[in-house]
Design a protein around this motif. Structure first.
Motif, mmCIF file in Angstrom:
data_model
loop_
_atom_site.group_PDB
_atom_site.id
_atom_site.type_symbol
_atom_site.label_atom_id
_atom_site.label_comp_id
_atom_site.label_asym_id
_atom_site.label_seq_id
_atom_site.Cartn_x
_atom_site.Cartn_y
_atom_site.Cartn_z
ATOM 1 N N ASN A 110 76.093 32.080 47.418
ATOM 2 C CA ASN A 110 76.311 30.497 47.082
ATOM 3 C C ASN A 110 74.779 29.946 47.651
ATOM 4 N N ASP A 111 74.678 29.076 48.526
ATOM 5 C CA ASP A 111 73.516 28.272 48.868
ATOM 6 C C ASP A 111 73.111 28.774 50.193
ATOM 7 N N HIS A 216 80.030 32.474 37.161
ATOM 8 C CA HIS A 216 79.341 32.015 38.068
ATOM 9 C C HIS A 216 77.924 32.710 38.030
ATOM 10 N N ARG A 220 74.363 30.641 37.237
ATOM 11 C CA ARG A 220 72.997 30.663 38.225
ATOM 12 C C ARG A 220 71.925 31.267 37.507
ATOM 13 N N GLU A 223 70.356 28.290 35.849
ATOM 14 C CA GLU A 223 69.675 27.526 36.648
ATOM 15 C C GLU A 223 68.319 27.996 36.992
#
Length: 228
Positions: A110-111, A216, A220, A223
């Motif tokens: 994730n982050d 997902h 990503r 992005e």
């Protein structure tokens, strides 16, 4: 001219010629030696500077840790009371490590995030002292070595480069802070030979099925492409 003088003169001329011929090589060796010495000197200075930066960061991290704990668990913060010590059984339980690895994998995918080992769900400081007693080398270095070796086996060697461990003393107990950076590549948790994709969602970590993981990772990738 006597033979001895002739021989001495010949030796002198030969020595002079040899010294002249060897001069470039001697200069070359001197330059190389100087360069090596300068390189090692700069490396030593850089190493000392890096150590000072690390000590400063560790001091700052230790100062902010109580505030971090007071915030409670969230998308980028998780508490675990131990790495492998079972409180109920009062013995080592290595299966507990799986929960730790899943949490770290979720952060990486994730982050990023921070895992505090030695802090219970309510934010109480319990420390890792019980974990240390189960180790062959019952100290901080031994704990970090066991943790990183287990992460390497569970998540792969590329995950280890994104994991950073720090130790802090709070209320007379030791807390291990595990900082996981955001991974640019998917990190899979290897569970009995099965690769599982885990993602941090809110204050929990959940496994994505194949379709969810594909969606997902596609998002990503888009992005990253926009940022590039």
């Amino acid at each position: 001219m006597p033979f001895a003088e002739q021989l001495g003169s010949a030796v002198d001329r030969l020595s002079a010629a040899f010294e002249i011929e060897m001069l470039p090589m001697s200069l070359a060796f001197a330059v190389i030696g100087g360069a090596i010495g300068l390189t090692f000197g700069l490396y030593h200075l850089r190493l000392m500077a890096d150590r000072q930066i690390i000590r400063s960061l560790e001091h700052q991290l230790a100062e902010e840790l109580p505030l971090l704990i007071a915030r409670g668990e969230g998308a980028q913060l998780e508490f675990k009371s131990s790495l492998r010590w079972g409180t109920r059984e009062q013995r080592a339980n290595r299966s507990l490590q799986q929960v730790v690895f899943k949490t770290i994998a979720g952060f990486l995918n994730n982050d990023g995030g921070t895992l505090l080992i030695g802090v219970d769900d309510s934010g109480g400081i319990v420390g890792i002292e019980a974990d240390l007693k189960t180790l062959k080398h019952p100290n901080k270095d031994g704990f970090e070595r066991v943790l990183m070796d287990a992460i390497r086996s569970a998540l792969g060697g590329n995950a280890c480069a994104l994991i950073h461990c720090y130790f802090h003393d709070l209320d007379g107990r030791t807390v291990c802070r595990v900082i996981a950076q955001k991974s640019l590549e998917p990190i899979y948790f290897l569970d009995n030979g099965v690769a599982r994709f885990l993602l941090r969602a809110g204050n929990s970590t959940r496994e994505l099925d194949a379709r969810e993981a594909h969606t997902h990772l596609s998002q990503r990738g888009k992005e990253y492409a926009r940022q590039a």
